[in-house]
Design a protein around this motif. Structure first.
Motif, PDB file in Angstrom:
ATOM      1  N   UNK A  46      21.033  26.964-112.332  1.00 31.31           N
ATOM      2  CA  UNK A  46      19.851  27.803-112.551  1.00 31.31           C
ATOM      3  C   UNK A  46      20.064  29.153-111.875  1.00 31.31           C
ATOM      4  N   UNK A  47      19.305  30.139-112.303  1.00 25.35           N
ATOM      5  CA  UNK A  47      19.389  31.447-111.655  1.00 25.35           C
ATOM      6  C   UNK A  47      19.142  31.321-110.157  1.00 25.35           C
ATOM      7  N   UNK A  48      19.942  32.046-109.395  1.00 22.65           N
ATOM      8  CA  UNK A  48      19.720  32.103-107.961  1.00 22.65           C
ATOM      9  C   UNK A  48      18.737  33.209-107.611  1.00 22.65           C
ATOM     10  N   UNK A  49      18.506  33.394-106.326  1.00 22.11           N
ATOM     11  CA  UNK A  49      17.526  34.365-105.852  1.00 22.11           C
ATOM     12  C   UNK A  49      18.211  35.529-105.137  1.00 22.11           C
ATOM     13  N   UNK A  50      17.754  36.720-105.436  1.00 24.05           N
ATOM     14  CA  UNK A  50      18.256  37.910-104.762  1.00 24.05           C
ATOM     15  C   UNK A  50      17.144  38.619-104.020  1.00 24.05           C
ATOM     16  N   UNK A  51      17.508  39.753-103.450  1.00 22.00           N
ATOM     17  CA  UNK A  51      16.541  40.574-102.730  1.00 22.00           C
ATOM     18  C   UNK A  51      16.916  42.016-103.059  1.00 22.00           C
ATOM     19  N   UNK A  52      16.401  42.532-104.176  1.00 21.55           N
ATOM     20  CA  UNK A  52      16.817  43.848-104.651  1.00 21.55           C
ATOM     21  C   UNK A  52      16.318  44.933-103.695  1.00 21.55           C
ATOM     22  N   UNK A  53      17.275  45.625-103.100  1.00 19.13           N
ATOM     23  CA  UNK A  53      16.960  46.640-102.098  1.00 19.13           C
ATOM     24  C   UNK A  53      16.882  48.003-102.786  1.00 19.13           C
ATOM     25  N   UNK A  54      15.667  48.484-102.977  1.00 20.74           N
ATOM     26  CA  UNK A  54      15.450  49.801-103.566  1.00 20.74           C
ATOM     27  C   UNK A  54      15.507  50.842-102.456  1.00 20.74           C
ATOM     28  N   UNK A  55      16.402  51.822-102.610  1.00 17.23           N
ATOM     29  CA  UNK A  55      16.731  52.739-101.513  1.00 17.23           C
ATOM     30  C   UNK A  55      16.649  54.179-101.998  1.00 17.23           C
ATOM     31  N   UNK A  56      16.020  55.019-101.183  1.00 17.36           N
ATOM     32  CA  UNK A  56      15.939  56.441-101.498  1.00 17.36           C
ATOM     33  C   UNK A  56      15.950  57.237-100.195  1.00 17.36           C
ATOM     34  N   UNK A  57      15.877  58.561-100.312  1.00 15.68           N
ATOM     35  CA  UNK A  57      15.808  59.442 -99.135  1.00 15.68           C
ATOM     36  C   UNK A  57      14.569  60.313 -99.278  1.00 15.68           C
TER      37      UNK A  57
ATOM     38  N   UNK B 225      22.727  44.198-114.957  1.00 14.59           N
ATOM     39  CA  UNK B 225      23.989  43.630-114.475  1.00 14.59           C
ATOM     40  C   UNK B 225      24.679  44.530-113.467  1.00 14.59           C
ATOM     41  N   UNK B 226      24.083  45.676-113.161  1.00 16.81           N
ATOM     42  CA  UNK B 226      24.720  46.608-112.226  1.00 16.81           C
ATOM     43  C   UNK B 226      24.355  46.263-110.792  1.00 16.81           C
ATOM     44  N   UNK B 227      25.349  46.217-109.889  1.00 15.39           N
ATOM     45  CA  UNK B 227      25.022  45.931-108.487  1.00 15.39           C
ATOM     46  C   UNK B 227      24.322  47.091-107.790  1.00 15.39           C
ATOM     47  N   UNK B 228      24.515  48.331-108.296  1.00 14.24           N
ATOM     48  CA  UNK B 228      23.923  49.499-107.629  1.00 14.24           C
ATOM     49  C   UNK B 228      23.494  50.482-108.716  1.00 14.24           C
TER      50      UNK B 228
ATOM     51  N   UNK C 226      17.865  54.279-105.905  1.00 16.68           N
ATOM     52  CA  UNK C 226      18.931  53.361-106.264  1.00 16.68           C
ATOM     53  C   UNK C 226      18.495  51.941-105.913  1.00 16.68           C
ATOM     54  N   UNK C 227      18.867  51.002-106.772  1.00 16.50           N
ATOM     55  CA  UNK C 227      18.519  49.599-106.565  1.00 16.50           C
ATOM     56  C   UNK C 227      19.797  48.828-106.279  1.00 16.50           C
ATOM     57  N   UNK C 228      19.944  48.386-105.048  1.00 12.72           N
ATOM     58  CA  UNK C 228      21.096  47.574-104.629  1.00 12.72           C
ATOM     59  C   UNK C 228      20.741  46.125-104.941  1.00 12.72           C
TER      60      UNK C 228
END
Length: 727
Positions: A344-355, A466-469, A476-478
């Motif tokens: 099954x799909x696993x779980x992530x923690x999408x880190x949205x980052x800006x300045x 599908x992009x990691x960054x 940007x979403x890591x």
């Protein structure tokens, strides 16, 4: 075998909870009233402190100036009075050691006096510095075990807060944690250092564009995915209790194939949990905004809006703590592991980052015409340069045993670091590289084919899951960050590598201005040169495809599929020089983290191996043997009756053959574990990856086969169909 002696009752998980179980009826939540009520906010300080003291403290919080010691006593009195009004009897210096979790030691406000009574005391010294025993926290060789002294230091930029319990409450003071010799033993210290490095370089760059700011910082919003299952199942699974994931378990007849859970109606029990969890988070000043069902059954997501990176990291830890605590009020277990269920799909923690600047300017806002927005293009180019030159560090920042199960699994980004920037910005960059950008693609409006539906504003570019960054509009979403990990080190890496890239671009620009007719020409040349060098990091295609893996190799991009492929690169000379250049981590601190994370990887897999072996030997094997005995007795009875026993014999043979395979796999696992005696932790971790994990996989294959063949009455574990669908 009768169902009456089964070790657990599946239906109990469903019938033992009801929406009014706790008695009280629902009271409407007024978010504006409760938001931040358990947090000692800047407004509280401003109201209670003398004006001079507040001004000094404000300069520290808002502008990063050194803390005036005279401020501490006044803040301590105000903080103690506020906390005791909230019912707090104790305080703790709340910190984030390198375990990835949080730590606290509670001290009472009460001090005995000479008359036999007691008074409440909390001084500036108590506020500024604590001294927890540091001997048992991970240190990676920074100190000897017998050297126990460690210090916590108040972080005035992150607000203190109250943690409530039905029997009382206590004051938590966010702090940094260091050894007696001054090395950082925590996650907070490097974040604060890296933000200083970023602030310095961003302000330097903004001067070029005649923009003044008191302070610049990275801002973060982190989406948190998690699973919920009934505690009835959780406590019947030794693997979930010890490792956070199912080490055995066959794929159920129905998983996520129907795509019916994603964004579906939230089950009543789960929604009740979410509402209480959100209420607790609002009281702590955590600005959660979104909740929904995720892709896999029993998987969910919660997401806050952007905050200063340091506060966001603190709030992320509090969010994980709160989700797990509140879930138990509803007979649920919140599981944050990246891959609790195989298949099954696993779980992530999408880190949205800006300045952002202290005045509220988002430096990654492209505007309607990004081709004309040189300030945006400068910072955007710096980030592409940072990612291209530091793929290894970004991969290392999300490297741990649990995330290895998730990355590249057609459910999460691949381990190859690349950047998605969308059609609009890809076109702008192509123009820049071919002489100069003249226009930007526009989004316009999108009609939906019915006059009753409104025309929707259409973005100039799509998204790429599908992009990691990935660049997603103004941030940007890591996407590769794991759901169970602290977001602190990914933030440290992003802050540091971007600060370094801005530094190099500013230096080039300053050199070019002397040789150019105008700043605009010099800026254009620097941006073009940098994009030309780093454009191979840009990929807008399908990150899951085999073709991308081949193309990435041709581009010279790193492919580090596992933690042990990535982690040794942390101590490469270029990485140590980078962290030392910007005063984020010393060489000793870098080496310590490599050792700590390698040890955590090794320990995690050893726990999983021991648990797998124990479950297979003491639960699965006996259950299968009992079922074999029943099959054998059945074959004997059938033969005596002169009936055809081919089916029973075939089933008996399958179970017996698989038990033999299971026994061989168990022997292989035990041998592999005993051989793990390399010269270093990294060597041992490599041995575990190459030998222990394959042996565990063989055991799982055998057990999962048995689960599909052994009578349900005999099977000692809750199975996927129960855990995922009984709510």
């Amino acid at each position: 075998m009768s169902k009456t002696i089964r070790r657990y009752d599946t239906l109990a998980a469903a019938r033992n909870w009801s929406h009014n179980k706790n008695g009280d009826t629902f009271d409407a939540m007024n978010v504006t009233e409760i938001f931040g009520e358990n947090t000692f906010q800047q407004d509280d300080l401003k109201e209670q402190l003398p004006k001079r003291i507040w001004k000094d403290l404000e300069k520290t919080i808002e502008e990063g100036e050194e803390l005036n010691p005279d401020v501490a006593d006044a803040v301590a009195v105000a903080m103690k009075d506020w906390a005791m009004d909230k019912g707090a009897t104790h305080f703790t210096h709340w910190f984030q050691p390198l375990t990835g979790l949080t730590a606290e030691k509670h001290d009472s406000f009460i001090t005995p006096n000479q008359g036999g009574g007691a008074i409440t005391e909390f001084s500036g010294k108590d506020l500024i510095q604590g001294e927890p025993d540091a001997s048992s926290f991970p240190n990676g060789g920074l100190r000897q075990t017998f050297e126990a002294r460690g210090y916590t230091a108040w972080d005035p930029t992150s607000p203190a807060f109250i943690m409530e319990n039905e029997n009382g409450s206590y004051l938590c003071i966010p702090t940094a944690f260091a050894s007696w010799t001054g090395e950082a033993l925590d996650h907070k210290t490097p974040i604060l250092r890296s933000n200083e490095a970023l602030n310095k370089q961003v302000k330097r760059a903004l001067e070029i564009f005649d923009v003044e700011t008191k302070r610049a910082t990275s801002t973060v919003g982190c989406e948190q995915e998690y699973f919920l299952i009934d505690q009835e199942f959780y406590y019947r699974r030794p693997d979930l209790m010890t490792s956070g994931r199912t080490l055995v378990g066959a794929k159920p007849p129905r998983g996520q194939e129907l795509d019916d859970h994603y964004f579906g109606s939230i089950p009543e029990r789960v929604l009740s949990f979410m509402l209480e969890a959100e209420q607790e988070l609002y009281k702590l000043g955590i600005p959660v905004k979104t909740r929904h069902n995720e892709v896999a059954p029993s998987q969910y997501e919660i997401a806050p809006i952007f905050e200063n990176c340091n506060i966001a990291a603190d709030h992320q830890q509090l969010m994980m703590i709160t989700l797990k605590r509140v879930a138990r009020n509803y007979g649920l277990e919140c599981m944050l592991h990246e891959k609790p269920f195989d298949g099954l799909n696993g779980s992530g923690k999408h880190l949205n980052w800006s300045i952002s600047t202290s005045e509220g300017m988002n430096l990654l806002e492209p505007g309607d015409n990004p081709h004309d927005n040189m300030q945006f293009l400068f910072f955007f180019t710096a980030i592409l340069k940072a990612v291209y030159e530091n793929q290894d560090l970004l991969r290392i920042s999300i490297a741990h045993a649990a995330n290895d199960h998730r990355l590249g699994g057609n459910e999460a980004p691949p381990a190859i670091i690349s950047t998605y920037i969308g059609d609009q910005l890809e076109d702008v960059i192509e123009q820049l590289l071919n002489g100069g950008a003249k226009e930007s693609k526009q989004g316009g409006l999108m009609g939906l084919g019915s006059p009753v539906l409104p025309s929707l504003p259409k973005h100039a570019g799509d998204r790429n899951r599908t992009s990691p960054f990935a660049f997603t509009g103004n941030k940007f979403e890591f996407r590769a960050v794991g759901s169970s990990q602290s977001i602190s080190f990914p933030i440290v890496v992003l802050n540091t590598i971007v600060a370094d890239a801005i530094d190099e671009l500013c230096t080039e620009l300053e050199d070019n201005v002397d040789d150019s007719d105008s700043l605009e020409e010099a800026l254009g040349a620097v941006i073009r040169d940098s994009l030309s060098e780093s454009k191979d990091i840009i990929f807008n295609g399908d990150g899951y495809s085999d073709e991308w893996e081949e193309e990435a190799e041709e581009r010279g991009l790193l492919n580090l599929p596992t933690t042990i492929d990535a982690l040794p690169k942390l101590t490469d000379d270029k990485n140590i020089e980078l962290f030392e250049k910007h005063n984020v981590l010393s060489e000793a601190e870098v080496y310590s983290r490599q050792e700590i994370w390698a040890e955590q990887y090794l320990t995690t897999l050893n726990i999983e191996a021991d648990t797998t072996e124990s479950m297979a030997k003491t639960m699965i094997y006996p259950a299968a043997v009992r079922y074999m005995n029943e099959l054998a007795e059945n074959v004997e009875r059938i033969e005596k009756l002169g009936l055809d026993d081919e089916g029973s014999k075939a089933m008996l043979k399958k179970v017996n053959t698989t038990l033999n395979e299971l026994n061989e796999a168990l022997e292989e696992l035990r041998e592999a574990v005993l051989e793990s005696n390399g010269d270093s932790i990294i060597d041992n971790a490599k041995h575990v990856k190459e030998n222990v994990i394959p042996a565990m996989t063989k055991i799982r294959d055998a057990v999962d086969f048995l689960e599909r063949h052994v009578a349900d009455d005999y099977w000692p574990l809750p199975v996927y169909r129960e855990m995922l669908f009984v709510k």
